[in-house]
Design an enzyme around this catalytic site. Sequence first.
Site, PDB file in Angstrom:
ATOM      1  N   ASP A   1       3.259   2.318   2.208  1.00 18.97           N
ATOM      2  CA  ASP A   1       3.893   2.738   3.451  1.00 18.97           C
ATOM      3  C   ASP A   1       3.963   1.564   4.405  1.00 18.97           C
ATOM      4  OD1 ASP A   1       4.135   5.829   3.477  1.00 18.97           O
ATOM      5  OD2 ASP A   1       2.126   5.451   2.696  1.00 18.97           O
TER       6      ASP A   1
ATOM      7  N   CYS B   1      -2.941   9.644   3.970  1.00 17.69           N
ATOM      8  CA  CYS B   1      -2.218   8.460   3.527  1.00 17.69           C
ATOM      9  C   CYS B   1      -0.828   8.368   4.128  1.00 17.69           C
ATOM     10  CB  CYS B   1      -2.166   8.379   2.007  1.00 17.69           C
ATOM     11  SG  CYS B   1      -1.192   9.656   1.238  1.00 17.69           S
TER      12      CYS B   1
ATOM     13  N   CYS C   1       6.922   7.688   1.596  1.00 18.81           N
ATOM     14  CA  CYS C   1       7.280   8.917   0.916  1.00 18.81           C
ATOM     15  C   CYS C   1       7.859   9.919   1.911  1.00 18.81           C
ATOM     16  CB  CYS C   1       6.055   9.493   0.229  1.00 18.81           C
ATOM     17  SG  CYS C   1       4.763   9.926   1.396  1.00 18.81           S
TER      18      CYS C   1
ATOM     19  N   CYS D   1       0.832  -1.210   0.000  1.00 21.46           N
ATOM     20  CA  CYS D   1       0.000   0.000   0.000  1.00 21.46           C
ATOM     21  C   CYS D   1       0.861   1.251   0.000  1.00 21.46           C
ATOM     22  CB  CYS D   1      -1.020  -0.009   1.128  1.00 21.46           C
ATOM     23  SG  CYS D   1      -0.381   0.229   2.774  1.00 21.46           S
TER      24      CYS D   1
END
Lengths: 229, 399
Positions: free
Chosen positions: A64, A136, A89, A62
């Site tokens: 992460d 997210c 990220c 997904c």
Amino acid sequence: MGNHSSKSKPGTGGDVSSHDKTQSWFYSDIVKDHFFNPRNFLDREPEEGEFNAVGKVGSPACGDELRVWLLVDSSSEQIKSFRWKTFGCGSAIAATSMISEMVLENGGMTLSEARTIKPQDVMERLGGLPARKFHCSVLCDKALRDAVNDYYRRTGQFDRIAVEATRIIDPVSRVTDRDIEEAVLEGAQTLELVQQKTKVGIGNPSVLPAVEELIKFYREKYFGGGPQE
Amino acid sequence: MQVRNVYMDHAAATPIDRKVVEVMLPFLNESYGNPSSFHSVGKVASDAILNARSSIAQILGARADEVIFTSGGTESDNLAILGYARKNKDFGKHIITTKAEHEAVLESCAELEREGFEVTYLDVDEYGMVTADQVEGALRDDTILASVIYANNEIGTVNPIREIGAKIQRARKGSAKNFPVLHIDACQAASALELNIQKLNVDMLTLNGSKIYGPKGAGLLYVRRGIKLQPLQFGGAQEKRVRPGTENVAGIVGLASALQIADDGRVQYVQKTTELRDKLINGILSSISKTRLNGHKTERLPNNVNISFMDIEGEALLLYLDSKGVYVSTGSACTSQSLDPSHVILALGMPYEVAHGSIRFSLGRDTTEEDVDYVLETLPPLVEKLRKISPVKVDEKYY
């Protein structure tokens, strides 16, 4: 990493130095600092007995994955050490770094204090995040709560394990019904939009029917239903 | 190590060639006329378009009236697919494409599915390639159109267009009908590969300016004479009413000039960038463990390097590189508007975590050996640092 100054570069110059906190893709200076100089991360595997609680959230599928390790003082229940590893990220790395600082400040938060940290608190300390990155990439509070529960489990304090007041809908991304409710309230009224905000079901599509049901439920609850697409 | 600025995102955008700017400038200044105006000022503009059209047609091996100017690659792809399918739907409602197309093609096909068309999305192999036999095997009596990317924008893999085109032509001859036809998106291929439509056996071809050192917002669709398209917009009589609207004169002139320069320098460009590309690929693969080249080793664009760095996330690496003056792009979900990582890397049979860690380095005309050396020096410690932070270990079978 200390030479970061993208102000005058041509091409993509300014990529990570934007101060626009509304819809901008790029990050605040605090995010940048924590991303390039992450605090408290564990650059090796933990040693036997070094920590007494572990927490995990997410999966590489997904986008992460976070792990946190805590050393909790057994008498004061203060968190004395908080180390982490993150696959993700820029904002996911910065958020985990930031929460580790928040927890360790002033001699360390107690477990009950640590449990109350919300993603919004982390985001505030980071000086904001681009709207579409918030849901997210701030998963660190969930990993921390997972570790707090792990401590109670290991110490036999089963009555103190907080079953999240909410229900986990996607065990991979650990998105809860509350996360979906919030996303709908913020205007995400289709599966696609809720996924953009929460990552629910990315890499784990088997949960999507349940997610769609929930979106329908909250949409009707707050907006009285009707076609929204 | 001295910090350099190394732009390696030419597949996203190129600077405009100075010579191109020069031929465009008059049409932004003194020659501002509307090509449709029936006076001398307008005539200057319409002559410029006429010349641009014929110079482009010559490079494509086409007739001037087969070139339709558009606003760029996306519009050309949309016009080719939506325009052709809607106009010819009485002959059939089946379309063939691949799983590794550009979004401008995939989203057009998705729109046609909503309109009742049926689309076959062909699998690609582990290098991102589709074969002529696959296309032939998917043909049906009601297939009106196939659209295949010439060279993939993410991984640079070059498809066997000539063979695919030959199969399509044979199918047409066999049934004595005017369909199916073949459209290709050649935006990324324009500087490096054959563009002669007769040699390529294609019926429609998309090109744009911003990948070939020309202007953004200028593109074209080659449409073989006899093919009918339903317009996407309505208005005047420009571009044979297929694409009405006052012409982007400066853009069109710039596009023609950029294409001419690309065509003149093709051999030299291919030779130079291929060498640098291979140096970069071999350098990364040999100096950094747990890496994977995405795309074909030889059947790839001379300027494309796409590597997955296992255990780390592409956006994080992109931003670390940015801090060192190296500008690249990623197939990571975090930099796309959707949340899924690159559909192209996934189409190669790779899992999400490999797609999340992919980085595209795309070289340009001005890329030097020093630039490549700088990237090779800069990259390993950044990858190492992010791997130290990461808890993920990607399965060995993927690298």
